[in-house]
Every structure is written in C-alpha cells, then in structure tokens.
Design a protein around this motif. Structure first.
Motif, PDB file in Angstrom:
ATOM      1  N   VAL A   1      -9.750  -7.023   0.928  1.00 15.39           N
ATOM      2  CA  VAL A   1      -9.539  -5.931  -0.274  1.00 15.39           C
ATOM      3  C   VAL A   1      -9.549  -4.652   0.560  1.00 15.39           C
ATOM      4  O   VAL A   1      -8.937  -3.593   0.243  1.00 15.39           O
ATOM      5  N   ALA A   2     -10.329  -4.148   1.392  1.00 16.10           N
ATOM      6  CA  ALA A   2     -10.668  -3.116   2.138  1.00 16.10           C
ATOM      7  C   ALA A   2      -9.248  -2.579   2.976  1.00 16.10           C
ATOM      8  O   ALA A   2      -8.895  -1.634   3.016  1.00 16.10           O
ATOM      9  N   ALA A   3      -8.815  -3.730   3.680  1.00 11.04           N
ATOM     10  CA  ALA A   3      -7.655  -3.286   4.603  1.00 11.04           C
ATOM     11  C   ALA A   3      -6.404  -3.047   3.514  1.00 11.04           C
ATOM     12  O   ALA A   3      -5.683  -2.074   4.034  1.00 11.04           O
ATOM     13  N   VAL A   4      -6.331  -3.512   2.603  1.00  7.59           N
ATOM     14  CA  VAL A   4      -5.179  -3.346   1.665  1.00  7.59           C
ATOM     15  C   VAL A   4      -5.472  -2.006   1.012  1.00  7.59           C
ATOM     16  O   VAL A   4      -4.029  -1.235   1.093  1.00  7.59           O
ATOM     17  N   ILE A   5      -6.603  -1.552   0.703  1.00 11.76           N
ATOM     18  CA  ILE A   5      -6.628  -0.207   0.150  1.00 11.76           C
ATOM     19  C   ILE A   5      -6.523   0.784   1.368  1.00 11.76           C
ATOM     20  O   ILE A   5      -5.911   1.729   1.228  1.00 11.76           O
ATOM     21  N   GLU A   6      -6.925   0.704   2.607  1.00 11.60           N
ATOM     22  CA  GLU A   6      -6.855   1.514   3.595  1.00 11.60           C
ATOM     23  C   GLU A   6      -5.402   1.902   3.771  1.00 11.60           C
ATOM     24  O   GLU A   6      -4.875   3.049   4.147  1.00 11.60           O
ATOM     25  N   ASN A   7      -4.467   0.603   4.048  1.00 13.42           N
ATOM     26  CA  ASN A   7      -3.199   0.865   4.405  1.00 13.42           C
ATOM     27  C   ASN A   7      -2.429   1.596   3.125  1.00 13.42           C
ATOM     28  O   ASN A   7      -1.576   2.315   3.520  1.00 13.42           O
ATOM     29  N   TYR A   8      -2.765   1.116   1.854  1.00 14.33           N
ATOM     30  CA  TYR A   8      -2.223   2.012   0.757  1.00 14.33           C
ATOM     31  C   TYR A   8      -2.409   3.298   0.863  1.00 14.33           C
ATOM     32  O   TYR A   8      -1.415   4.141   0.734  1.00 14.33           O
TER      33      TYR A   8
END
Length: 308
Positions: free
Chosen positions: A143-150
């Motif tokens: 979840v953290a990586a997805v939001i960071e990339n977004y």
C-alpha cells in the motif's frame, strides 16, 4: 486513548511529517465485517494512509481511496473527509481462500490489471465543478509503495510512507518533501540533506515498533537529533454518511423498470450499507412514491412551460 494524528515540521528544512494511530475507528470498521487476516492488514494500512493524506486537504471535502483488483479481493475502499471522519470496506470474490500471509499483488493485482484511484470531492462545489479523480495502475507491492508512486507521478511530491495494521491498531508515518518555501509559512534554508537524512532516520522503524509504540515516543526515538515543530493534534473518528435518502436516489438512478422488475421477483428491496451495515428496506409502496414524486415534478414543470 483517542485516535490521534500528529502533524510536525522539521525546522529550517522543507520536510513535513505526520504520525497517526487509529484504534477506536479501526475497531468500528472491523466490527462491521469479518475480514481474512491479509485483507484486514491491507485495509488497515489504507485507513492510516487516508488519514495521513486527508490531514493536508485545503478544501472542505473528502478523499476517496480505492484499489480495484483482478484477484480474490475485488475492491478496497477508504473514505476520509477534511474532519478526519473515516469509513472503509472491502469486497471479496465469492468463496475465495485467502492465505494469512498473502500480499497486495497476490490479493489485488494477480494478473497485473489492478488500478489505484484517488478521488478528491469538495463538498462546496462551484457551478459545474466535478470531483477530481486520478487513476493509475497498481505500481508497487505494498500500500505504501503504491501511494508513494502515485504522489510522485500525479502530484510531483516526494512522499514516503510507513504503514502497519493488526487487529488492535492502524498506524502510519508520512514524510513529505515540500517546495522551497517549506509550506506553513516557514522558509527553508540550504539544508540540502534534510530529505535524505529524515527518510533514512524514519526507515529505521520496524513494523512491530510502529504498531506498539505511541506517537510521542516514536517521534522522539526516530528524530531525537532533529529540531521539530509540533502542531495541535487532531482526532480521527468513524463516520458513515449513508442515509435512506441516498439509497432512494440510487434506486431512482436505476430507473423504474429495473426497480419494478426486482420488486416483482423479491417482493421488497433490502439494502445493507457496505460500510456500516445499516439496513434499509423499500417495499412496493415506498418505490411507487419515489417515482410518483419524480413524475409529479416533471408534470408540474411541463405544465408551467405550456402556460408560459
């Protein structure tokens, strides 16, 4: 202890941070549905992330965060408004088996067709204004990586997140690199290493430590060498915005033929809110009144047009 979100800024640098711990609200979300352990972890992490992102909303409105999947989990959704009122739910495939150690890719993006959606929905819209919606592939294995990339791709903001959730608590830490003015009226100096240094310090936190350590202790432990300005804490809470009127409007959008067909088959319509479990029933008389009001309004408008 109340659910708490603590905002802070590193003095003389263009870096801000937030820590959140959510227990009561998280307990209320879990009380509505019995989720498998792996799904519960993802939803809890999204709950913390939504609160962290919503804390910096510059309008009276809501963030809706969704992960649409092509695996056993079809949808994860969390809503948080500018008052940090939260609700969350997940939809699973029919009779799916979910291992306790399953990760985001295995649950939501098994064939690579998952999508991450953030919607910003102001309450006080200008005429013709529509909610802003960003839709991107599920780029990341957490979840953290997805939001960071977004955030980097869509908002051009360097953002780092550390998230954790178990049955007791949902917790998160956010660091964000600000433009040169530093935000919040604080001018940044030439501390070029501030971002890399604070991220390195935060990255020493272990998941178990994040879950078990209160906000103030964790902040001191991670950033004891930094000068930090702390703001007034805020308190997330559970809130569901469902109403009978909103359900009625949904039925009206379906149209009279489809509603009548469902009534002929079922006798009455029983609808449960996915977020809070509130039960709503509409019988034939209720539905007839919905469309009678609409038809009467149309007739009055047409009559007024003819008279003029």
């Amino acid at each position: 202890m109340m659910d708490t979100l603590q905002r802070f800024i590193f003095e003389n640098s263009a870096v801000r941070g937030e820590l959140v711990e959510i227990s009561d609200t998280w307990a209320q979300v879990q009380a509505r549905r019995d989720y498998p352990a792996a799904v519960r972890t993802l939803l809890g992490e999204m709950l913390a992330a939504a609160a962290l992102l919503s804390a910096n909303l510059k309008f009276n409105g809501m963030i809706v965060m969704q992960m649409h999947g092509d695996g056993p989990v079809k949808l994860l959704v969390v809503e948080c408004d500018s008052d940090l009122r939260l609700r969350a739910t997940a939809k699973l495939g029919h009779e799916v088996e979910i291992p306790d150690d399953a990760g985001l890719t295995q649950l939501v993006n098994i064939h690579g067709r998952g999508r991450f959606v953030i919607t910003l929905d102001p309450m006080d819209k200008m005429p013709g204004q529509q909610p802003y919606q960003g839709i991107v592939p599920l780029d990341g294995d957490s979840v953290a990586a997805v939001i960071e990339n977004y955030m980097l791709r869509s908002e051009q903001l360097d953002t780092k997140l550390w998230l954790a959730a178990d049955t007791r608590v949902s917790r998160g830490l956010l660091l964000q690199k600000l433009p040169n003015e530093g935000g919040l009226g604080v001018a940044a100096t030439e501390d070029a290493d501030a971002w890399d240094r604070t991220v390195a310090l935060a990255s020493t936190v272990r998941q178990e430590e994040l879950l078990s350590t209160d906000i103030n202790t964790l902040m001191r432990r991670l950033f004891w060498e930094e000068t930090i300005r702390i703001f007034e804490p805020r308190h997330p809470s559970f809130h569901c915005s469902c109403t009978r009127e909103k359900v009625a409007n949904m039925l009206k959008m379906l149209g009279k033929p489809e509603v009548d067909s469902a009534l002929d088959e079922l006798g009455k319509l029983s609808i449960n809110c996915d977020f809070c479990g509130q039960h709503y029933e509409f019988d034939k008389v209720d539905c007839a009144q919905l469309f009678a009001i609409e038809n009467t309004s149309d007739a009055i408008q047409q009559a007024g047009t003819i008279r003029h």
